[in-house]
Structure formats: C-alpha cells, structure tokens
Design a protein around this motif. Structure first.
Motif, short mmCIF file in Angstrom:
data_model
loop_
_atom_site.label_atom_id
_atom_site.label_comp_id
_atom_site.label_asym_id
_atom_site.label_seq_id
_atom_site.Cartn_x
_atom_site.Cartn_y
_atom_site.Cartn_z
N ALA A 139 55.52 41.60 -53.41
CA ALA A 139 54.18 42.48 -52.57
C ALA A 139 54.23 42.77 -51.31
CB ALA A 139 52.85 40.74 -52.38
N LYS A 140 54.21 43.88 -51.51
CA LYS A 140 54.14 44.09 -49.64
C LYS A 140 53.34 43.56 -48.80
CE LYS A 140 53.82 49.78 -48.07
NZ LYS A 140 55.68 49.41 -47.68
N ARG A 141 53.99 44.06 -47.71
CA ARG A 141 52.76 42.76 -46.57
C ARG A 141 51.67 43.48 -46.13
NH1 ARG A 141 58.58 42.47 -43.85
NH2 ARG A 141 59.31 44.83 -43.07
N HIS A 142 50.64 43.22 -45.85
CA HIS A 142 49.40 43.87 -45.22
C HIS A 142 48.49 43.35 -44.94
CE1 HIS A 142 49.21 41.34 -49.49
NE2 HIS A 142 47.98 40.77 -48.81
N ILE A 143 47.35 43.73 -44.32
CA ILE A 143 46.82 43.53 -43.62
C ILE A 143 45.27 43.75 -44.26
CG2 ILE A 143 44.76 43.00 -41.30
CD1 ILE A 143 48.24 44.41 -40.09
N HIS A 144 44.66 42.66 -44.76
CA HIS A 144 43.39 42.88 -45.51
C HIS A 144 42.03 42.77 -43.75
CE1 HIS A 144 43.83 41.64 -49.48
NE2 HIS A 144 44.85 40.39 -49.06
N ASP A 175 56.27 48.78 -41.35
CA ASP A 175 55.97 49.20 -42.72
C ASP A 175 54.75 48.24 -43.34
OD1 ASP A 175 55.90 50.73 -45.51
OD2 ASP A 175 57.80 49.12 -45.75
N VAL A 176 53.89 48.13 -42.72
CA VAL A 176 52.47 47.07 -42.53
C VAL A 176 51.54 47.35 -43.34
CG1 VAL A 176 51.61 45.76 -42.12
CG2 VAL A 176 53.42 45.04 -41.34
N VAL A 177 50.73 47.33 -44.70
CA VAL A 177 50.05 48.65 -45.07
C VAL A 177 48.52 47.71 -45.28
CG1 VAL A 177 49.73 47.32 -47.43
CG2 VAL A 177 49.06 49.64 -46.87
N VAL A 178 47.75 48.74 -44.16
CA VAL A 178 45.65 48.41 -43.61
C VAL A 178 45.38 48.39 -45.14
CG1 VAL A 178 44.01 48.54 -42.15
CG2 VAL A 178 46.49 48.72 -41.33
N ARG A 179 44.22 47.23 -45.12
CA ARG A 179 43.66 47.68 -46.79
C ARG A 179 42.11 47.22 -45.94
NH1 ARG A 179 45.44 43.45 -51.20
NH2 ARG A 179 44.19 44.68 -51.95
N VAL A 180 41.43 48.27 -46.25
CA VAL A 180 40.09 48.00 -45.27
C VAL A 180 39.64 47.88 -46.82
CG1 VAL A 180 38.54 49.54 -44.01
CG2 VAL A 180 41.42 48.95 -43.56
N ASN A 181 37.96 46.83 -46.49
CA ASN A 181 37.52 46.74 -47.10
C ASN A 181 35.86 45.99 -46.94
OD1 ASN A 181 35.98 45.58 -49.61
ND2 ASN A 181 37.38 47.13 -51.17
N PRO A 182 34.77 46.43 -46.91
CA PRO A 182 33.40 45.73 -46.19
C PRO A 182 33.69 43.83 -46.96
CG PRO A 182 33.17 47.54 -47.91
CD PRO A 182 33.90 47.93 -47.49
N ASN A 183 34.12 44.08 -48.50
CA ASN A 183 34.18 42.77 -48.70
C ASN A 183 35.33 41.99 -48.45
OD1 ASN A 183 32.46 42.79 -50.62
ND2 ASN A 183 33.75 44.50 -52.03
N PHE A 184 36.47 42.22 -47.80
CA PHE A 184 37.83 41.67 -47.26
C PHE A 184 37.33 40.87 -46.06
CE2 PHE A 184 40.73 44.89 -48.17
CZ PHE A 184 40.70 43.92 -49.85
N ALA A 185 38.01 39.32 -45.34
CA ALA A 185 37.80 38.66 -44.14
C ALA A 185 39.63 39.50 -43.61
CB ALA A 185 37.85 37.65 -44.66
N THR A 186 39.61 39.69 -42.24
CA THR A 186 40.53 40.32 -41.76
C THR A 186 42.02 39.34 -42.14
OG1 THR A 186 38.98 42.05 -40.61
CG2 THR A 186 41.23 41.15 -39.33
N TYR A 187 42.25 38.94 -42.44
CA TYR A 187 43.77 37.58 -42.97
C TYR A 187 45.15 39.23 -42.88
CZ TYR A 187 40.38 33.89 -42.19
OH TYR A 187 40.18 32.96 -41.94
N MET A 188 46.05 38.97 -42.08
CA MET A 188 47.68 39.48 -43.08
C MET A 188 48.34 38.27 -42.90
SD MET A 188 50.92 41.14 -40.14
CE MET A 188 52.59 41.47 -41.26
N HIS A 189 49.03 38.74 -44.66
CA HIS A 189 49.16 38.30 -45.76
C HIS A 189 50.89 38.70 -45.85
CE1 HIS A 189 46.11 36.78 -47.75
NE2 HIS A 189 45.35 36.28 -46.67
#
Length: 210
Positions: A139-144, A175-189
């Motif tokens: 999985a590409k590292r990302h932030i919800h 190279d961290v992708v930001v994933r924005v969605n109103p159904n998310f809680a803000t955490y980096m994985h």
C-alpha cells in the motif's frame, strides 16, 4: 543586534512548532491484511457467509473480522492473517516489502483499490484454497483526511506531500498521497517496514512539510 536576531529566530521556531502541532495527525502502522469480495468469501467460508465483526478501526465503517486466512506465495506463507471488513467489490491483499520477499513475489506499490496489473496470491483456510489472479499490493503510504483538516493543511485530494513523523527515529516520508473524504477520520497509514524505520509508537504524530 545579534541577540535581537537570535531571539527572533527562537520565537519564529517556537511559533512554527506550535503551528505544526496544531496541524498534526496521528500515524498508524498497518500490518498485512486481506480485503475480500463476496466471491472469495463464498469460496473460502461457504455460500452466503457473513464475516464476523470483532473490532472497529479508526476509519468509520471499517472493522477487524474474527476470521483469519493464510496467504501463500511460491517461497513462503503467512498464517493467521487478519481480514478487514466490510466486503469489497474485488479482493485485495496488502503486505509490506519484507512480506513480499518472504512470499517470493515482486509486489508493486499501489494506492488501495488500484489493482489492475498486480500479481495474484493464494488464499487458504481449512475449508478451501483460492487463487487470486490479481490484488496483491504494497500500500502506498497515505493520509485519510476530512475536508476540514484538508483545508487547515491547505491540501487537496490526490495531492502528494512530505510528512515529518516524530517517532523515536524522526523521519520525513516523501511521496505520501492525501485522500480527502467527508466519511474519513484524519489518520496517516504506513506499513510496519515504514513504522520500524521511524521508530513509531502508538500515538505518535506527523505533520505535512511542503
């Protein structure tokens, strides 16, 4: 004059640290796991079987299942791998680079759900064996991120950023992708390889540094 400049530098540094803390978010380490489609759930556990929820995850609607699975490659296997719910339209297996070497499979780094052209892997339990033809990824590292936190951090969905993680071995991840969605809680994985690299402990936080 030098003393005044030095004081200003200290003040600016403190102000920046406070701003970073205000914009920071918790970082979670994600171990190897499997997402299953209805097709694979039926094949592994029986027609119409429903996965058993045992623990909610940080992302709303996501949960750990009671059921476990074995993931096998040509060189090795992992037993007792966690299954995450709810079921998906296509099955996906997420491992670290270290895991991929144990399995003996060259695994690409991909965003979750982007599985076209990825290798398959064998899933099995006591009842059945299933050969996936695709779906094995690192999985590409990302932030919800919620839209509110995205605005606060001045980022947009799909943006690639750098993140400073203040673990016991502080590290800046690119190279961290930001994933924005109103159904998310803000955490980096990040995965366990990455977590070990920065000495991550539960509750450690990161912040975007552009």
């Amino acid at each position: 004059m030098e003393n005044v400049n030095h004081v200003e530098e200290i003040v600016n540094e403190v102000v920046q640290q406070i701003r970073n803390q205000q914009r920071s978010f918790e970082v979670e380490a994600s171990g190897r796991h499997v997402h299953l489609s209805r097709k694979e759930i039926d094949a592994l556990f029986g027609q119409g079987y429903q996965l058993t929820k045992v623990k909610e995850l940080s992302q709303p609607g996501q949960f750990v299942c009671k059921e476990r699975i074995t993931v096998a490659g040509p060189n090795g296997l992992f037993q007792n791998v966690v299954i995450l719910g709810p079921e998906r339209t296509e099955s996906q297996v997420e491992v670290s680079m270290t895991d991929a070497r144990v399995l003996g499979i060259r695994v690409p780094v991909r965003k979750s759900g982007h599985i076209e052209g990825t290798p398959g892997v064998v899933l099995m339990n006591k009842e059945a064996v299933v050969q996936l033809t695709k779906g094995l990824i690192v999985a590409k590292r990302h932030i919800h991120m919620t839209p509110e936190d995205a605005a606060k951090n001045q980022v947009v969905n799909g943006q690639i950023v750098q993140v400073n993680i203040q673990g016991t071995r502080p590290l800046i991840f690119a190279d961290v992708v930001v994933r924005v969605n109103p159904n998310f809680a803000t955490y980096m994985h990040i995965d366990y390889d990455e977590a070990n690299a920065c000495g991550l402990s539960k509750g450690d936080r990161g912040y975007i540094c552009k």
